[in-house]
Design a protein around this motif. Sequence first.
Motif, PDB file in Angstrom:
ATOM      1  N   SER A  28      -1.564  51.595   5.174  1.00 36.85           N
ATOM      2  CA  SER A  28      -1.682  52.940   5.751  1.00 36.85           C
ATOM      3  C   SER A  28      -0.335  53.633   5.885  1.00 36.85           C
ATOM      4  N   TYR A  29       0.736  52.851   5.959  1.00 34.05           N
ATOM      5  CA  TYR A  29       2.056  53.440   6.175  1.00 34.05           C
ATOM      6  C   TYR A  29       2.622  54.101   4.919  1.00 34.05           C
ATOM      7  N   ILE A  30       2.012  53.825   3.755  1.00 32.73           N
ATOM      8  CA  ILE A  30       2.424  54.535   2.542  1.00 32.73           C
ATOM      9  C   ILE A  30       1.954  55.977   2.709  1.00 32.73           C
ATOM     10  N   GLY A  31       2.884  56.875   2.783  1.00 34.16           N
ATOM     11  CA  GLY A  31       2.561  58.278   3.015  1.00 34.16           C
ATOM     12  C   GLY A  31       2.466  58.639   4.478  1.00 34.16           C
ATOM     13  N   LEU A  32       2.066  57.702   5.343  1.00 36.06           N
ATOM     14  CA  LEU A  32       2.040  57.976   6.774  1.00 36.06           C
ATOM     15  C   LEU A  32       3.468  58.078   7.296  1.00 36.06           C
ATOM     16  N   SER A  33       4.307  57.184   6.854  1.00 31.79           N
ATOM     17  CA  SER A  33       5.747  57.294   7.074  1.00 31.79           C
ATOM     18  C   SER A  33       6.301  57.830   5.756  1.00 31.79           C
ATOM     19  N   PRO A  34       6.760  59.080   5.734  1.00 32.76           N
ATOM     20  CA  PRO A  34       7.127  59.721   4.468  1.00 32.76           C
ATOM     21  C   PRO A  34       8.138  58.960   3.612  1.00 32.76           C
ATOM     22  N   LEU A  35       8.920  58.081   4.206  1.00 30.59           N
ATOM     23  CA  LEU A  35       9.892  57.319   3.423  1.00 30.59           C
ATOM     24  C   LEU A  35       9.271  56.105   2.744  1.00 30.59           C
ATOM     25  N   VAL A  36       8.141  55.605   3.256  1.00 33.97           N
ATOM     26  CA  VAL A  36       7.546  54.366   2.731  1.00 33.97           C
ATOM     27  C   VAL A  36       6.759  54.657   1.453  1.00 33.97           C
ATOM     28  N   VAL A  37       7.161  53.977   0.374  1.00 32.74           N
ATOM     29  CA  VAL A  37       6.522  54.180  -0.932  1.00 32.74           C
ATOM     30  C   VAL A  37       5.777  52.940  -1.427  1.00 32.74           C
ATOM     31  N   ARG A  51       2.973  40.589   9.339  1.00 25.85           N
ATOM     32  CA  ARG A  51       4.308  40.697   8.751  1.00 25.85           C
ATOM     33  C   ARG A  51       4.178  41.211   7.327  1.00 25.85           C
ATOM     34  N   TYR A  52       5.113  42.058   6.934  1.00 27.19           N
ATOM     35  CA  TYR A  52       5.090  42.575   5.566  1.00 27.19           C
ATOM     36  C   TYR A  52       6.446  43.151   5.189  1.00 27.19           C
ATOM     37  N   THR A  53       6.594  43.429   3.910  1.00 25.12           N
ATOM     38  CA  THR A  53       7.789  44.097   3.406  1.00 25.12           C
ATOM     39  C   THR A  53       7.369  45.507   2.992  1.00 25.12           C
ATOM     40  N   ALA A  54       8.145  46.476   3.417  1.00 22.32           N
ATOM     41  CA  ALA A  54       7.916  47.863   3.008  1.00 22.32           C
ATOM     42  C   ALA A  54       9.157  48.334   2.262  1.00 22.32           C
ATOM     43  N   VAL A  55       8.960  49.301   1.390  1.00 20.45           N
ATOM     44  CA  VAL A  55      10.089  49.892   0.671  1.00 20.45           C
ATOM     45  C   VAL A  55      10.202  51.344   1.105  1.00 20.45           C
ATOM     46  N   GLU A  56      11.369  51.680   1.669  1.00 20.19           N
ATOM     47  CA  GLU A  56      11.679  53.055   2.026  1.00 20.19           C
ATOM     48  C   GLU A  56      12.491  53.666   0.890  1.00 20.19           C
ATOM     49  N   ARG A  57      12.120  54.857   0.481  1.00 22.98           N
ATOM     50  CA  ARG A  57      12.866  55.535  -0.581  1.00 22.98           C
ATOM     51  C   ARG A  57      13.627  56.713   0.021  1.00 22.98           C
TER      52      ARG A  57
END
Length: 144
Positions: A28-37, A51-57
């Motif tokens: 859900s955080y993809i697009g919910l947090s604008p930096l998370v792609v 636990r997870y890994t997210a990528v911020e662009r």
Amino acid sequence: MSNSVLTHEFHVGAAPEKVFEHLTAPESYIGLSPLVVAVSDVDRSEPGVIRYTAVERFRFLSIFTYDNPIKVALHTDELSLYGEVRSPARIRLAYRFDLEPDGTGTRVSDRLDLTAPWLLVGFAAGQARNVQLARARILAERLS
């Protein structure tokens, strides 16, 4: 190291349980947090912890991009979610979402506690505040 605390309260036109379900899904955080792609390596093996890994662009000068992988630990407790993000630049972000029934919807209290090297704290706090405000708007749009 410097610290900054950012708080924001907002309303979502959906029941607290629905908001909770959305906020506990890393995808859900993809697009919910604008930096998370992107989100990967989701681990739900520990009860009450995701636990997870997210990528911020990050984009600089509208030309350059930098993909910043971050480790996320999301803890759940009734209608609260809290956790921490560790970034390779020694930026630490503790966060908490408290959800309360509010009429036919939910009042969300969003708190971010940011710790960063003094040289980066202004930039990191500005980015975190922009994400916090955008997340409130996007979450309300998605669930209303």
